[in-house]
Design a protein around this motif. Structure first.
Motif, PDB file in Angstrom:
ATOM      1  N   GLY A 146       0.781  -1.216   0.000  1.00  0.00           N
ATOM      2  CA  GLY A 146       0.000   0.000   0.000  1.00  0.00           C
ATOM      3  C   GLY A 146       0.816   1.270   0.000  1.00  0.00           C
ATOM      4  O   GLY A 146       0.253   2.364   0.019  1.00  0.00           O
ATOM      5  N   THR A 147       2.145   1.147  -0.027  1.00  0.00           N
ATOM      6  CA  THR A 147       2.996   2.336  -0.007  1.00  0.00           C
ATOM      7  C   THR A 147       3.840   2.379  -1.277  1.00  0.00           C
ATOM      8  O   THR A 147       4.272   1.351  -1.787  1.00  0.00           O
ATOM      9  N   GLY A 148       4.072   3.574  -1.760  1.00  0.00           N
ATOM     10  CA  GLY A 148       4.765   3.725  -3.030  1.00  0.00           C
ATOM     11  C   GLY A 148       6.257   3.854  -2.894  1.00  0.00           C
ATOM     12  O   GLY A 148       6.784   4.058  -1.806  1.00  0.00           O
ATOM     13  N   LEU A 185       2.742  -0.673  -4.082  1.00  0.00           N
ATOM     14  CA  LEU A 185       1.347  -0.389  -4.417  1.00  0.00           C
ATOM     15  C   LEU A 185       0.582  -1.684  -4.691  1.00  0.00           C
ATOM     16  O   LEU A 185       1.063  -2.556  -5.404  1.00  0.00           O
ATOM     17  N   ASP A 235      -3.007   4.390  -0.995  1.00  0.00           N
ATOM     18  CA  ASP A 235      -1.599   4.724  -0.832  1.00  0.00           C
ATOM     19  C   ASP A 235      -1.397   6.067  -0.136  1.00  0.00           C
ATOM     20  O   ASP A 235      -0.269   6.541  -0.016  1.00  0.00           O
ATOM     21  N   HIS A 238      -4.721   4.785   4.296  1.00  0.00           N
ATOM     22  CA  HIS A 238      -4.027   3.509   4.494  1.00  0.00           C
ATOM     23  C   HIS A 238      -4.175   3.041   5.932  1.00  0.00           C
ATOM     24  O   HIS A 238      -4.445   1.862   6.205  1.00  0.00           O
TER      25      HIS A 238
END
Length: 325
Positions: free
Chosen positions: A126-128, A132, A138, A143
């Motif tokens: 969920g983090t770039g 993702l 994100d 989140h």
């Protein structure tokens, strides 16, 4: 108390002195807290991570940096970076977490705390840009609420598993690290909270360093206004007070009470994003060898920031040199 000129509509020092911060306790654990987390850890350790190294992306500070991907729980493929020493044989390894918002590159986490080290730097789900996942927001404010309705669906639990699977992937890629006890974990802010939740259950980790860790003492955090992801949780709690029962299982201070390996915490006196009482609750609860580095501020630009960062880097090097040598 530390005070800085600011325009926040609240006091990022929360009126606490250092002595008061050192007295902030951890909330009691649910009766099945350990069973819940051991089951999650067991599931993560059974994942065939199947790590793959990408092309060389950079070479600096004595390491070559590659892209890397690996499998984590729920069939999710996690991306990030792998740092390998240019010349020396590998003597130490690190799993390095990140703050909310992900990481665009290894950035200031390289140079590594010790020479002759390898490291994996994942972007948890969920983090770039490399973590993702379809369906997981994100943006930190969303989140941190994803799946919060249940302890079994809350995304934070799977993000912790992403760190455990990162350790598995690193040991598969650098097998000489397996069984040595020379694996360290680092995490800052979001990554610090995840790290505290990950540590009690994983005997591969020999020492850890957490900087301004989040998720400490949720009952207290719910009473403290902030500019970070905790404010989203506070808002959700106002509409769904029953969420406190879920948050009990994701309290970094509660987990810290079961951490017996050497751990250094860098906690701030002034922090608009992660309230200092929660940070100190994590340190205060640690059950094993512990070291505290007091920072003037976290998540805040100030005149002494460069000196504080340099001091943290030096303290981290000394700490891991003592425990992972």
């Amino acid at each position: 108390m530390t005070s800085f000129a600011h325009d926040f509509p609240f006091d990022p020092a929360y009126g606490r002195t250092l002595d008061e911060l050192k007295a902030v306790p951890a909330p009691p654990a649910p009766d099945d807290f350990a069973d819940f987390w051991r089951a999650r850890h067991d599931a993560a350790r059974k994942v065939a991570t199947e790590p793959e190294i990408g092309p060389l992306e950079d070479e600096r500070d004595g390491v070559r940096i590659h892209g890397v991907t690996y499998n984590s729980v729920g069939g999710v493929r996690i991306g990030g970076w792998l740092a390998l020493p240019v010349e020396e044989p590998v003597r130490h390894g690190f799993v390095i977490g990140h703050g909310y918002g992900g990481r665009q590159s290894p950035g200031p986490d390289v140079p590594l705390p010790l020479p002759s080290s390898a490291a994996i730097l994942p972007c948890v789900r969920g983090t770039g840009p490399r973590g993702l996942v379809a369906g997981i927001p994100d943006v930190s404010s969303a989140h941190v609420l994803h799946g919060i309705e249940s302890r079994d669906t809350y995304v934070i639990g799977d993000c912790v598993a992403d760190l455990w699977c990162a350790a598995s992937a690193l040991q598969e890629l650098v097998p000489e690290l397996a069984g040595t006890g020379r694996l360290g974990l680092l995490g800052e802010s979001f990554g610090g909270g995840l790290g505290a939740l990950a540590l009690p259950w994983d005997d591969r980790i020999g020492a850890a360093q957490l900087t301004v860790p989040t998720f400490g003492n949720h009952p207290l955090r719910l009473t403290l206004r902030c500019a970070g992801s905790g404010e989203s949780v506070r808002g959700y709690h106002r509409e769904h007070p029953e969420v406190v029962e879920v948050l009990r299982y994701f309290d970094a201070a509660t987990a810290a009470g079961l951490v017996e390996l050497p751990t250094m915490v860098a906690a701030a006196l002034f922090d608009p994003s992660v309230p200092p009482p929660g940070q100190f609750a994590v340190y205060n609860a640690l059950a094993g060898e512990r070291e505290l580095l007091v920072l003037a501020a976290g998540h805040f630009e100030h005149a002494g920031l460069a000196e504080e960062v340099a001091g943290l880097v030096a303290a981290r090097r000394e700490f891991f040199g003592k425990w992972l040598a």
